[in-house]
Scaffold this motif. Sequence first.
Motif, PDB file in Angstrom:
ATOM      1  N   PHE A   1      25.910  40.777  26.214  1.00 46.48           N
ATOM      2  CA  PHE A   1      26.777  41.949  26.320  1.00 46.48           C
ATOM      3  C   PHE A   1      27.639  41.925  27.572  1.00 46.48           C
ATOM      4  N   LYS A   2      27.301  41.064  28.543  1.00 46.77           N
ATOM      5  CA  LYS A   2      28.022  41.047  29.818  1.00 46.77           C
ATOM      6  C   LYS A   2      29.500  40.683  29.639  1.00 46.77           C
ATOM      7  N   ASP A   3      29.856  40.107  28.504  1.00 46.37           N
ATOM      8  CA  ASP A   3      31.267  39.795  28.251  1.00 46.37           C
ATOM      9  C   ASP A   3      32.134  41.049  28.280  1.00 46.37           C
ATOM     10  N   ARG A   4      31.573  42.176  27.891  1.00 49.44           N
ATOM     11  CA  ARG A   4      32.345  43.422  27.856  1.00 49.44           C
ATOM     12  C   ARG A   4      32.908  43.765  29.231  1.00 49.44           C
ATOM     13  N   GLY A   5      32.115  43.566  30.269  1.00 54.96           N
ATOM     14  CA  GLY A   5      32.587  43.869  31.615  1.00 54.96           C
ATOM     15  C   GLY A   5      33.274  42.698  32.274  1.00 54.96           C
ATOM     16  N   ALA A   6      32.799  41.474  31.987  1.00 56.83           N
ATOM     17  CA  ALA A   6      33.349  40.290  32.643  1.00 56.83           C
ATOM     18  C   ALA A   6      34.820  40.083  32.314  1.00 56.83           C
ATOM     19  N   VAL A   7      35.219  40.412  31.091  1.00 55.91           N
ATOM     20  CA  VAL A   7      36.620  40.215  30.730  1.00 55.91           C
ATOM     21  C   VAL A   7      37.520  41.108  31.585  1.00 55.91           C
ATOM     22  N   LEU A   8      37.077  42.319  31.904  1.00 56.16           N
ATOM     23  CA  LEU A   8      37.877  43.189  32.760  1.00 56.16           C
ATOM     24  C   LEU A   8      37.920  42.678  34.193  1.00 56.16           C
ATOM     25  N   LEU A   9      36.796  42.150  34.685  1.00 52.83           N
ATOM     26  CA  LEU A   9      36.788  41.603  36.041  1.00 52.83           C
ATOM     27  C   LEU A   9      37.748  40.416  36.147  1.00 52.83           C
ATOM     28  N   ALA A  10      37.719  39.510  35.177  1.00 58.51           N
ATOM     29  CA  ALA A  10      38.608  38.355  35.209  1.00 58.51           C
ATOM     30  C   ALA A  10      40.065  38.771  35.065  1.00 58.51           C
ATOM     31  N   GLU A  11      40.313  39.749  34.206  1.00 62.31           N
ATOM     32  CA  GLU A  11      41.685  40.237  34.027  1.00 62.31           C
ATOM     33  C   GLU A  11      42.196  40.876  35.318  1.00 62.31           C
ATOM     34  N   LEU A  12      41.347  41.650  35.974  1.00 61.60           N
ATOM     35  CA  LEU A  12      41.723  42.264  37.247  1.00 61.60           C
ATOM     36  C   LEU A  12      41.979  41.193  38.304  1.00 61.60           C
ATOM     37  N   ALA A  13      41.086  40.212  38.400  1.00 59.91           N
ATOM     38  CA  ALA A  13      41.250  39.141  39.392  1.00 59.91           C
ATOM     39  C   ALA A  13      42.557  38.386  39.153  1.00 59.91           C
ATOM     40  N   LEU A  14      42.888  38.134  37.914  1.00 67.54           N
ATOM     41  CA  LEU A  14      44.118  37.425  37.590  1.00 67.54           C
ATOM     42  C   LEU A  14      45.331  38.181  38.125  1.00 67.54           C
ATOM     43  N   ARG A  15      45.284  39.490  38.066  1.00 65.32           N
ATOM     44  CA  ARG A  15      46.409  40.300  38.519  1.00 65.32           C
ATOM     45  C   ARG A  15      46.453  40.447  40.041  1.00 65.32           C
ATOM     46  N   LEU A  16      45.289  40.359  40.684  1.00 69.73           N
ATOM     47  CA  LEU A  16      45.246  40.480  42.138  1.00 69.73           C
ATOM     48  C   LEU A  16      45.512  39.150  42.838  1.00 69.73           C
ATOM     49  N   GLY A  17      45.310  38.030  42.148  1.00 72.47           N
ATOM     50  CA  GLY A  17      45.632  36.723  42.689  1.00 72.47           C
ATOM     51  C   GLY A  17      44.809  36.279  43.885  1.00 72.47           C
ATOM     52  N   PRO A  18      43.485  36.332  43.818  1.00 73.36           N
ATOM     53  CA  PRO A  18      42.666  35.893  44.955  1.00 73.36           C
ATOM     54  C   PRO A  18      42.642  34.367  45.080  1.00 73.36           C
TER      55      PRO A  18
END
Length: 368
Positions: free
Chosen positions: A96-113
């Motif tokens: 089930f962790k995919d539900r949250g992980a996709v948002l974390l990765a999407e957010l990281a992609l936009r923040l550009g760390p």
Amino acid sequence: MTALPDCFCPTDGTRVPAGSLAWCCPVCRGPLDLDFAPTPAPLASLTGRVNSMWRYAECLPLAAPTVSLGEGRTPLVPLREGVLAKLDFLMPTLSFKDRGAVLLAELALRLGPRRVIADSSGNAGTAVAAYCARAGLPCTVYVPEGTSAKKLEQIEAHGARLRVVEGDREATARAAREAAGEDGVFYASHVFNPYFLHGTKTYVHELWEDLGGRLPDAVVLPVGNGTLLLGAALAVAELHAAGLIDKRPALYAVQAAAVAPLARAWSEGADDLVGVTPAAPTFAEGIAIPHPPRARQILSAVRASGGAFLTVTEDQIRHAQADLAGRGLYVESTGVACWAAVREGALGRREAVVPLCGAGAKTGMARA
């Protein structure tokens, strides 16, 4: 791109502006919440939408995803009269962790760390590694020694760097948080980052849709750090505020008796953790969290729902896993905790839904 909402500390109200790489409250070092109060779409308007969790776009703090693997919309099947199981182990990375992980990765992609780091007992790290791979982001996952070899293999297969930490889950979290203080690092914490909770809440939005615009009497959820339960509470509040449900379900939180700090606090009527809970061996390694950072929020959410805490023994976990396998459902030992509680009759005749959160292929069968 839609503007990102600010974060805030639920303990002292400190605000963290959108776009920051800060992963915790700068004052109390506690987890953050999101200043975001969406209105879900009516049931009829969902017809014809994408068949993933992104069909609930109005309720998600990020729009137009680019890293999705089609996560969500997992099956709902009967286990016995009055009890349904939601098969969240049928997700892209098998939990089930995919539900949250996709948002974390999407957010990281936009923040550009410069890089992404995560800490996990296995499933969250696997999910973050997979979605970072999808997004083309460099990722390092910290795991405790003794983590399932199959989970380690899966993390590395996605191209993530692995850091095995001597000690338990808490030692692993400390190591990751120290690294999170470096410049240009995005800490993809499934505990501290509120975007993860807004991903897990889609579990309940799916229940509501699949049950024809209603929710069951009880939603039973495994609790270690409480990310699925807190996400469920968010979704229930959203649906109720929008007038899309008349009655809120009771939230029942399940812990392994071997490591049950929240159940202990509940039994003593406390609003926060009481005493010290040592780490102990348990088949339910994914929820063996002695000091969950969102303890106050978890206890409050269960209390407000009219639910309760339940605990299960190692024998109950082992027998529940074997029972599900005999029904054609091969689920990892942590993922069977809720069925272990419900099959013993803890809820009586109430209509309930239990999640089967992780695939058995990740850990194998629990052995006495």
